[in-house]
Design an enzyme around this catalytic site. Sequence first.
Site, PDB file in Angstrom:
ATOM      1  N   ARG A  20     -47.670  49.190  -2.785  1.00 44.69           N
ATOM      2  CA  ARG A  20     -46.325  48.959  -2.262  1.00 44.69           C
ATOM      3  C   ARG A  20     -46.278  47.627  -1.506  1.00 44.69           C
ATOM      4  NH1 ARG A  20     -46.935  48.823   2.470  1.00 44.69           N
ATOM      5  NH2 ARG A  20     -44.805  48.058   2.582  1.00 44.69           N
ATOM      6  N   ALA A  22     -43.267  44.357  -1.480  1.00 42.33           N
ATOM      7  CA  ALA A  22     -42.688  43.618  -2.605  1.00 42.33           C
ATOM      8  C   ALA A  22     -43.661  42.610  -3.237  1.00 42.33           C
ATOM      9  CB  ALA A  22     -41.415  42.924  -2.139  1.00 42.33           C
ATOM     10  N   CYS A 128     -40.779  48.067   9.061  1.00 45.52           N
ATOM     11  CA  CYS A 128     -41.579  48.358   7.862  1.00 45.52           C
ATOM     12  C   CYS A 128     -42.899  47.584   7.873  1.00 45.52           C
ATOM     13  CB  CYS A 128     -40.771  48.073   6.594  1.00 45.52           C
ATOM     14  SG  CYS A 128     -41.468  48.889   5.145  1.00 45.52           S
ATOM     15  N   ALA A 132     -45.449  39.071   4.400  1.00 44.28           N
ATOM     16  CA  ALA A 132     -44.940  37.735   4.727  1.00 44.28           C
ATOM     17  C   ALA A 132     -44.621  37.639   6.230  1.00 44.28           C
ATOM     18  CB  ALA A 132     -43.707  37.441   3.887  1.00 44.28           C
ATOM     19  N   ASP A 197     -37.277  42.539   0.061  1.00 42.37           N
ATOM     20  CA  ASP A 197     -37.605  42.986  -1.298  1.00 42.37           C
ATOM     21  C   ASP A 197     -36.873  42.116  -2.297  1.00 42.37           C
ATOM     22  OD1 ASP A 197     -38.032  45.515   0.497  1.00 42.37           O
ATOM     23  OD2 ASP A 197     -39.222  45.780  -1.315  1.00 42.37           O
ATOM     24  N   LYS A 208     -36.184  47.158   3.419  1.00 36.92           N
ATOM     25  CA  LYS A 208     -36.345  48.569   3.774  1.00 36.92           C
ATOM     26  C   LYS A 208     -35.150  49.113   4.546  1.00 36.92           C
ATOM     27  CE  LYS A 208     -39.220  50.418   2.799  1.00 36.92           C
ATOM     28  NZ  LYS A 208     -39.286  51.110   1.512  1.00 36.92           N
TER      29      LYS A 208
HETATM   30  P1  RI2 Z   1     -43.896  41.906   1.563  1.00 35.31           P
HETATM   31  C1  RI2 Z   1     -41.523  46.645   1.334  1.00 35.31           C
HETATM   32  O1  RI2 Z   1     -41.008  47.558   0.417  1.00 35.31           O
HETATM   33  C2  RI2 Z   1     -40.738  46.595   2.623  1.00 35.31           C
HETATM   34  O2  RI2 Z   1     -39.349  46.798   2.459  1.00 35.31           O
HETATM   35  C3  RI2 Z   1     -41.068  45.199   3.078  1.00 35.31           C
HETATM   36  O3  RI2 Z   1     -40.206  44.722   4.072  1.00 35.31           O
HETATM   37  C4  RI2 Z   1     -40.935  44.452   1.779  1.00 35.31           C
HETATM   38  O4  RI2 Z   1     -41.498  45.317   0.796  1.00 35.31           O
HETATM   39  C5  RI2 Z   1     -41.578  43.108   1.706  1.00 35.31           C
HETATM   40  O5  RI2 Z   1     -42.971  43.199   1.803  1.00 35.31           O
HETATM   41  P2  RI2 Z   1     -41.791  48.924   0.002  1.00 35.31           P
HETATM   42  O6  RI2 Z   1     -42.631  48.591  -1.188  1.00 35.31           O
HETATM   43  O7  RI2 Z   1     -43.637  41.443   0.171  1.00 35.31           O
HETATM   44  O8  RI2 Z   1     -42.572  49.429   1.173  1.00 35.31           O
HETATM   45  O9  RI2 Z   1     -43.480  40.868   2.584  1.00 35.31           O
HETATM   46  O10 RI2 Z   1     -40.693  49.870  -0.392  1.00 35.31           O
HETATM   47  O11 RI2 Z   1     -45.287  42.403   1.760  1.00 35.31           O
END
Ligand code: RI2
Length: 305
Positions: A20, A22, A128, A132, A197, A208
């Site tokens: 998980r 993005a 969350c 980044a 995302d 999120k």
């Molecule tokens: P990075 C995550 O989604 C969160 O919403 C987080 O803010 C976003 O991805 C970006 O994450 P999820 O996969 O790409 O937990 O910055 O639903 O790591």
Amino acid sequence: MSSLDRVKEIAEKIKSMEIRGAANIGRAAARALMYYAEDFDGNFVEEFMDGVTEARKILESTRPSAVTLFNAIRYVFKRMEGRDVNSLRDSVIKAAKQFIENSEKAIERIGRFGAERIPPNSTVMTHCNSSAALGAIITAHLQGKDIEVIATETRPWYQGHITVKRLAEEGIPVTLIVDSAMRYFMKDVDIVMVGADTVASNGAVINKIGTSLMALCAHEARVPFIVCAETYKFSPETVIGKLVKIEERDVREVADPKEFSGVKIRNPVFDATPPEYIDAIITEKGVISPYLAYEIIKEEFGVSL
Ligand code: RI2
């Protein structure tokens, strides 16, 4: 063993959120295509193309809001070339590796640019778990800025727990709060930093669930609200009017329906923050106003209307 086995395995992990975040999802999709190319042992171009198209379908069906998934696949497909299986295979492997490398470099640059925006002796709020945004916070800490962080737990998956553990490991003072306490604590915050995302062409940021609430609280308290997002989080589809699908996941992630007969439970996992609540988006190409999203999309993906 089929050349799609490892693709299916990765797709399953993306779906179940074992993979998980993005950026991670995008890199995993590129890696899955690389594995497909590596594992393909046929001799016919048509067979290779059918398989890689099937791999794309499998991966794209995992998480509908994850534009990084679509952009990573698009990146690899655009660079896939050759008239025989060997050259097709090599071009897919090369493009996938390039995507992964670019993504890692982007996070590093965003970390540097983002750290510039964090004032010394300040409190940062985050939501969350964003690699980044954490990159920027950790870089600021390593620069000796003496910062502390307030992080939400982020229901229903509690990705905030990953965030606070990571920050504590780095020796950054960090406070864990429930999501609904974000406004209560906003008065102590100097800057909000979150990930994304998807970024739409009008500058809206999909992140999120709860992010738009945090933006609203920050706006009310006049606290700068900063989004850290690589350019492959920007969505070319939104230029032609498509709306970003907000993923609704299994309600059992929220509560057991058997215990709530006669009750409807819903579980949207993302929300959209409008550009007027966003002070800046930090990309690897520089810090931009959310209103410049269209320009980034045009530059990165070319826009054919
Ligand atoms: P990075 C995550 O989604 C969160 O919403 C987080 O803010 C976003 O991805 C970006 O994450 P999820 O996969 O790409 O937990 O910055 O639903 O790591």
